[in-house]
Design a protein around this motif. Structure first.
Motif, PDB file in Angstrom:
ATOM      1  N   ARG A  49      -6.876  -2.549  -2.288  1.00 45.39           N
ATOM      2  CA  ARG A  49      -7.871  -1.493  -2.078  1.00 45.39           C
ATOM      3  C   ARG A  49      -7.347  -0.140  -2.547  1.00 45.39           C
ATOM      4  O   ARG A  49      -8.086   0.654  -3.149  1.00 45.39           O
ATOM      5  CB  ARG A  49      -8.255  -1.433  -0.598  1.00 45.39           C
ATOM      6  CG  ARG A  49      -9.172  -2.577  -0.146  1.00 45.39           C
ATOM      7  CD  ARG A  49      -9.731  -2.291   1.231  1.00 45.39           C
ATOM      8  NE  ARG A  49      -8.694  -2.287   2.257  1.00 45.39           N
ATOM      9  CZ  ARG A  49      -8.318  -3.351   2.950  1.00 45.39           C
ATOM     10  NH1 ARG A  49      -8.901  -4.519   2.716  1.00 45.39           N
ATOM     11  NH2 ARG A  49      -7.375  -3.268   3.864  1.00 45.39           N
ATOM     12  N   ALA A 100       0.822  -1.214   0.000  1.00 48.32           N
ATOM     13  CA  ALA A 100       0.000   0.000   0.000  1.00 48.32           C
ATOM     14  C   ALA A 100       0.855   1.262   0.000  1.00 48.32           C
ATOM     15  O   ALA A 100       0.532   2.244  -0.676  1.00 48.32           O
ATOM     16  CB  ALA A 100      -0.939  -0.013   1.209  1.00 48.32           C
ATOM     17  N   GLU A 117      -3.877  -7.062   0.743  1.00 42.45           N
ATOM     18  CA  GLU A 117      -5.269  -6.605   0.705  1.00 42.45           C
ATOM     19  C   GLU A 117      -5.327  -5.079   0.708  1.00 42.45           C
ATOM     20  O   GLU A 117      -6.120  -4.469  -0.011  1.00 42.45           O
ATOM     21  CB  GLU A 117      -6.036  -7.176   1.903  1.00 42.45           C
ATOM     22  CG  GLU A 117      -6.222  -8.685   1.870  1.00 42.45           C
ATOM     23  CD  GLU A 117      -7.214  -9.140   0.820  1.00 42.45           C
ATOM     24  OE1 GLU A 117      -7.931  -8.273   0.256  1.00 42.45           O
ATOM     25  OE2 GLU A 117      -7.277 -10.338   0.538  1.00 42.45           O
ATOM     26  N   ASP A 118      -4.489  -4.436   1.538  1.00 44.85           N
ATOM     27  CA  ASP A 118      -4.467  -2.971   1.587  1.00 44.85           C
ATOM     28  C   ASP A 118      -4.048  -2.379   0.245  1.00 44.85           C
ATOM     29  O   ASP A 118      -4.620  -1.384  -0.209  1.00 44.85           O
ATOM     30  CB  ASP A 118      -3.514  -2.480   2.687  1.00 44.85           C
ATOM     31  CG  ASP A 118      -4.086  -2.687   4.080  1.00 44.85           C
ATOM     32  OD1 ASP A 118      -5.308  -2.907   4.193  1.00 44.85           O
ATOM     33  OD2 ASP A 118      -3.309  -2.635   5.053  1.00 44.85           O
TER      34      ASP A 118
END
Length: 276
Positions: free
Chosen positions: A129, A90, A125-126
């Motif tokens: 997103r 991220a 996952e971050d």
């Protein structure tokens, strides 16, 4: 961004991870750019441990090192197009977004890499997103079916009409042109979907292609996006770039059937036109 100015050899900066087996990531980008007649440059975002059978390790390059690579190239070379692939973390997604706003290179293509063809996860996952927040800073995003679902926050599409709706939604939310690829749809569709706007008007086009029956699709998304970034330099629009790239990609998929690299999902033959 930049228009259809003539550039003899497009200088294309590819931002991606490595694949030591050569089928995907930065190595596939370099082959694709060269096949389209461009000069490829590469910034490494991660070192992966993978082959045609799967991904067993991902080692991220520190964000400061990635940014230093980007600035080293941009300080010295005129960049005609940028292709963004695996970012993985991220913090790196955010940093690359800041760099794009600061440098503003022309013709930015984002391949929202999340999961490898062979099944290994290539983004946290971050990061997955946050990729949605990066899309407004690029000119074209090229998601496959599951990636498109993540970008629009909806269930994975099961047929072409769902793809059209989701691609239009991502375009509406971000302003970026969207090329939704449909090779992994199970309904047998053989049309990609391109959504873009010009002069305030949205257009949605279904772009037919030759569906090649092959298990060797490793690196297809990487190859398509980097080829499009190259072809867009000097092309009138993304549709024109796609028309040039798609026959080459179909030939590469067909050529992969006889390439004999690896024991799993093998790579494309990026230089198939030299082997006829």
């Amino acid at each position: 961004m930049a228009g259809s100015e003539y550039v003899r050899v497009p200088r294309v900066l590819c931002i991606a991870g490595t694949d030591p087996s050569g089928g995907a990531g930065l190595l596939a980008d370099v082959k694709s750019v060269a096949a389209m007649g461009g000069y490829a440059m590469g910034v490494v975002t991660a070192v992966t441990v993978q082959n045609t059978r799967g991904v067993t390790g991902v080692h991220a390059v520190p964000v400061d090192t990635v940014l230093a690579q980007l600035d080293a190239v941009a300080d010295d070379v005129r960049i005609d197009a940028v292709k963004i692939g695996m970012l993985g973390e991220a913090s790196l997604v955010e940093a690359v977004g800041d760099w794009l706003q600061r440098r503003r290179p022309p013709h930015i293509v984002l391949d929202p890499v999340m999961v490898a063809t062979t099944g290994g996860r290539l983004a946290t996952e971050d990061a997955s997103r946050m990729l949605r927040d990066l899309v407004p800073f690029v000119d074209l995003v090229t998601p496959n079916v599951p990636e498109l679902a993540v970008l629009c926050g909806e269930p994975t599409a099961t047929h072409l009409e769902m793809i059209v709706g989701q691609a239009e939604l991502v375009h509406e939310q971000t302003g970026s042109a969207v090329l939704a690829t449909t090779g992994d749809l199970e309904d047998g569709s053989s049309e990609d979907v391109l959504v873009e706007s010009e002069g305030g008007w949205r257009t949605t086009r279904r772009l037919p292609y030759l569906r090649v029956d092959t298990p060797h699709t490793h690196g297809t998304g990487c190859s398509l996006s980097s080829a499009l970034a190259t072809a867009r330099v000097g092309a009138e629009d993304w549709r024109a770039a796609y028309r040039r790239v798609r026959p080459w990609l179909d030939g590469a998929l067909q050529g992969g059937l006889s390439l004999e690299v690896g024991q799993g999902s093998g790579p494309l033959d990026h230089t198939w036109f030299l082997h006829r």
